[in-house]
Scaffold this active site. Structure first.
Site, PDB file in Angstrom:
ATOM      1  N   LYS A  27       1.011   4.165  -2.816  1.00 30.00           N
ATOM      2  CA  LYS A  27       0.707   5.569  -2.489  1.00 30.00           C
ATOM      3  C   LYS A  27       1.918   6.474  -2.759  1.00 30.00           C
ATOM      4  O   LYS A  27       1.750   7.634  -3.147  1.00 30.00           O
ATOM      5  CB  LYS A  27       0.238   5.686  -1.041  1.00 30.00           C
ATOM      6  CG  LYS A  27      -1.105   4.981  -0.765  1.00 30.00           C
ATOM      7  CD  LYS A  27      -2.258   5.583  -1.553  1.00 30.00           C
ATOM      8  CE  LYS A  27      -3.608   4.997  -1.161  1.00 30.00           C
ATOM      9  NZ  LYS A  27      -4.720   5.586  -1.920  1.00 30.00           N
ATOM     10  N   TYR A  30       0.858  -1.203   0.000  1.00 28.83           N
ATOM     11  CA  TYR A  30       0.000   0.000   0.000  1.00 28.83           C
ATOM     12  C   TYR A  30       0.887   1.243   0.000  1.00 28.83           C
ATOM     13  O   TYR A  30       0.658   2.189  -0.756  1.00 28.83           O
ATOM     14  CB  TYR A  30      -0.883  -0.044   1.254  1.00 28.83           C
ATOM     15  CG  TYR A  30      -1.816   1.121   1.461  1.00 28.83           C
ATOM     16  CD1 TYR A  30      -3.048   1.179   0.808  1.00 28.83           C
ATOM     17  CD2 TYR A  30      -1.494   2.161   2.335  1.00 28.83           C
ATOM     18  CE1 TYR A  30      -3.922   2.234   1.021  1.00 28.83           C
ATOM     19  CE2 TYR A  30      -2.351   3.217   2.558  1.00 28.83           C
ATOM     20  CZ  TYR A  30      -3.573   3.251   1.904  1.00 28.83           C
ATOM     21  OH  TYR A  30      -4.439   4.302   2.112  1.00 28.83           O
TER      22      TYR A  30
HETATM   23  N1  LIG Z   1      -9.115   5.834   5.892  1.00 28.80           N
HETATM   24  C1  LIG Z   1      -7.844   6.174   5.996  1.00 28.80           C
HETATM   25  O1  LIG Z   1      -7.257   6.169   7.088  1.00 28.80           O
HETATM   26  C2  LIG Z   1      -7.078   6.628   4.778  1.00 28.80           C
HETATM   27  C3  LIG Z   1      -5.881   7.301   4.975  1.00 28.80           C
HETATM   28  C4  LIG Z   1      -5.151   7.741   3.872  1.00 28.80           C
HETATM   29  C5  LIG Z   1      -5.645   7.496   2.607  1.00 28.80           C
HETATM   30  N2  LIG Z   1      -6.818   6.821   2.443  1.00 28.80           N
HETATM   31  C6  LIG Z   1      -7.264   6.600   1.076  1.00 28.80           C
HETATM   32  O2  LIG Z   1      -8.499   7.253   0.899  1.00 28.80           O
HETATM   33  C7  LIG Z   1      -9.234   6.639  -0.151  1.00 28.80           C
HETATM   34  C8  LIG Z   1     -10.643   6.398   0.312  1.00 28.80           C
HETATM   35  O3  LIG Z   1     -10.595   5.512   1.413  1.00 28.80           O
HETATM   36  P1  LIG Z   1     -11.660   5.501   2.585  1.00 28.80           P
HETATM   37  O4  LIG Z   1     -10.917   5.545   3.843  1.00 28.80           O
HETATM   38  O5  LIG Z   1     -12.731   6.484   2.316  1.00 28.80           O
HETATM   39  O6  LIG Z   1     -12.170   3.995   2.420  1.00 28.80           O
HETATM   40  P2  LIG Z   1     -13.630   3.373   2.225  1.00 28.80           P
HETATM   41  O7  LIG Z   1     -13.406   1.906   2.235  1.00 28.80           O
HETATM   42  O8  LIG Z   1     -14.588   3.981   3.162  1.00 28.80           O
HETATM   43  O9  LIG Z   1     -14.033   3.844   0.748  1.00 28.80           O
HETATM   44  C9  LIG Z   1     -13.380   3.355  -0.404  1.00 28.80           C
HETATM   45  C10 LIG Z   1     -14.404   3.263  -1.519  1.00 28.80           C
HETATM   46  O10 LIG Z   1     -13.708   2.830  -2.694  1.00 28.80           O
HETATM   47  C11 LIG Z   1     -14.536   1.886  -3.357  1.00 28.80           C
HETATM   48  N3  LIG Z   1     -13.728   0.991  -4.189  1.00 28.80           N
HETATM   49  C12 LIG Z   1     -12.819   0.074  -3.796  1.00 28.80           C
HETATM   50  N4  LIG Z   1     -12.367  -0.613  -4.868  1.00 28.80           N
HETATM   51  C13 LIG Z   1     -12.979  -0.099  -5.955  1.00 28.80           C
HETATM   52  C14 LIG Z   1     -12.941  -0.384  -7.337  1.00 28.80           C
HETATM   53  N5  LIG Z   1     -12.154  -1.370  -7.832  1.00 28.80           N
HETATM   54  N6  LIG Z   1     -13.707   0.338  -8.177  1.00 28.80           N
HETATM   55  C15 LIG Z   1     -14.519   1.320  -7.693  1.00 28.80           C
HETATM   56  N7  LIG Z   1     -14.622   1.626  -6.388  1.00 28.80           N
HETATM   57  C16 LIG Z   1     -13.856   0.931  -5.531  1.00 28.80           C
HETATM   58  C17 LIG Z   1     -15.222   1.117  -2.242  1.00 28.80           C
HETATM   59  O11 LIG Z   1     -16.388   0.457  -2.712  1.00 28.80           O
HETATM   60  C18 LIG Z   1     -15.523   2.231  -1.246  1.00 28.80           C
HETATM   61  O12 LIG Z   1     -16.782   2.803  -1.463  1.00 28.80           O
HETATM   62  C19 LIG Z   1      -8.444   5.385  -0.524  1.00 28.80           C
HETATM   63  O13 LIG Z   1      -7.670   5.634  -1.679  1.00 28.80           O
HETATM   64  C20 LIG Z   1      -7.553   5.178   0.675  1.00 28.80           C
HETATM   65  O14 LIG Z   1      -6.371   4.473   0.337  1.00 28.80           O
HETATM   66  C21 LIG Z   1      -7.556   6.393   3.494  1.00 28.80           C
END
Ligand SMILES: NC(=O)c1ccc[n+]([C@@H]2O[C@H](COP(=O)([O-])OP(=O)(O)OC[C@H]3O[C@@H](n4cnc5c(N)ncnc54)[C@H](O)[C@@H]3O)[C@@H](O)[C@H]2O)c1
Length: 269
Positions: free
Chosen positions: A159, A155
């Protein structure tokens, strides 16, 4: 760019950060194409936006499929007339066991969703923004894209890739009036962090919950504010913004810069 009257696409808008950004942009008067693999979550985001008086429509998209990405862009153009703002946000973590124990398919999937699809989505969206005369793209990277992330090294690699891609696409502003930036959030209170992967044993779940509870979590709407800052501030180009608890937002400059010779830019003859 003032979001009012603009058209935005958000991938992963059926949950967490994507949903919060969708609500924030709709609240500012943008029309939203809600793209997600999760139809139930995506339709719920549309409902929340419409209940608040905004405009949104759901499009079922698997970001790992090139055809879906093309269809997503056509959908936004046909439904709302174009694409001005793209939040390239869908992402996943690697299930247990993680690298180096992870099976090839597991870590390949992380790279496919978190890096390959981010690149492919940009390739699908940029021509639509060119047709519109410009636009704003905000990629979702992570703090794990700026620093080591021991729980999930693949991951972190993906990123870091998103951060490098974002910085290296800064030239698109000069060439096509498209600003590309990325957000690098710390730990955000979303289903990605709170969810219960079915592959985890009872002991792993307890350990994970204890780990999450030691961290101050950022609210998704605080991340949405950072995305909106990138949309509004026309001076921000090719930047990575760290967002930590508080919330504290700061641009993280690369430690070293190469000379920028326009004749050597991607796309130059
Ligand atoms: N939550 C954290 O702590 C955090 C921190 C840094 C970065 N992020 C990043 O933020 C972004 C959003 O994450 P989040 O925390 O809101 O997670 P989340 O799981 O709540 O939301 C992610 C969404 O992406 C969708 N998704 C996954 N695979 C997919 C695909 N192949 N096609 C279409 N949609 C797809 C899922 O269905 C979900 O609705 C991600 O890129 C994650 O890596 C999250």
């Amino acid at each position: 760019m003032d979001p009012k009257g603009r058209v935005a696409i958000i991938t992963g808008a059926g949950s967490g950060i994507g949903r919060a950004t969708a609500l924030a942009l709709a609240g500012e008067g943008a029309s939203l194409a809600i793209a997600d693999l999760n139809e139930q979550g995506g339709r719920e985001t549309v409902r929340l936006i419409e209940d608040a008086g905004g405009k949104a429509a759901f499009v079922h998209v698997d970001v790992t499929k090139r055809d879906d990405l093309e269809r997503m862009v056509s959908f936004a153009e046909q439904t709302f007339g174009g694409v001005d703002i793209f939040h390239n946000n869908a992402g996943i973590g690697t299930p247990q066991p993680r690298f180096p124990a992870a099976a090839l398919e597991l870590w390949e999937k992380t790279l496919t969703v978190d890096l390959w699809a981010v690149i492919a989505a940009l390739q699908a969206v940029v021509p639509a923004m060119r047709r519109r005369g410009g636009g704003v793209i905000v990629n979702t990277a992570s703090l794990a894209g700026l620093i080591a992330h021991f729980p999930d090294p693949v991951y972190s690699a993906a990123k870091h890739g998103v951060v490098g891609l974002t910085r290296s696409l800064a030239f698109l502003r000069d060439e096509a009036n498209i600003r590309v930036n990325c957000i690098c959030p710390g730990v955000v209170d979303t289903p990605m962090v709170r969810g219960v992967p079915s592959s985890m044993s009872e002991a792993e779940l307890k350990a994970r919950e204890a780990y999450v509870n030691t961290m101050p979590l950022i609210r998704p709407d605080e991340i949405a504010e950072a995305v909106l800052e990138f949309v509004r501030d026309d001076t921000l180009v090719g930047q990575a913004m760290a967002i930590t608890h508080g919330p504290r937002r700061r641009i993280i400059d690369p430690p070293i810069r190469f000379r920028d010779d326009p004749s050597q830019r991607a796309g130059s003859p």
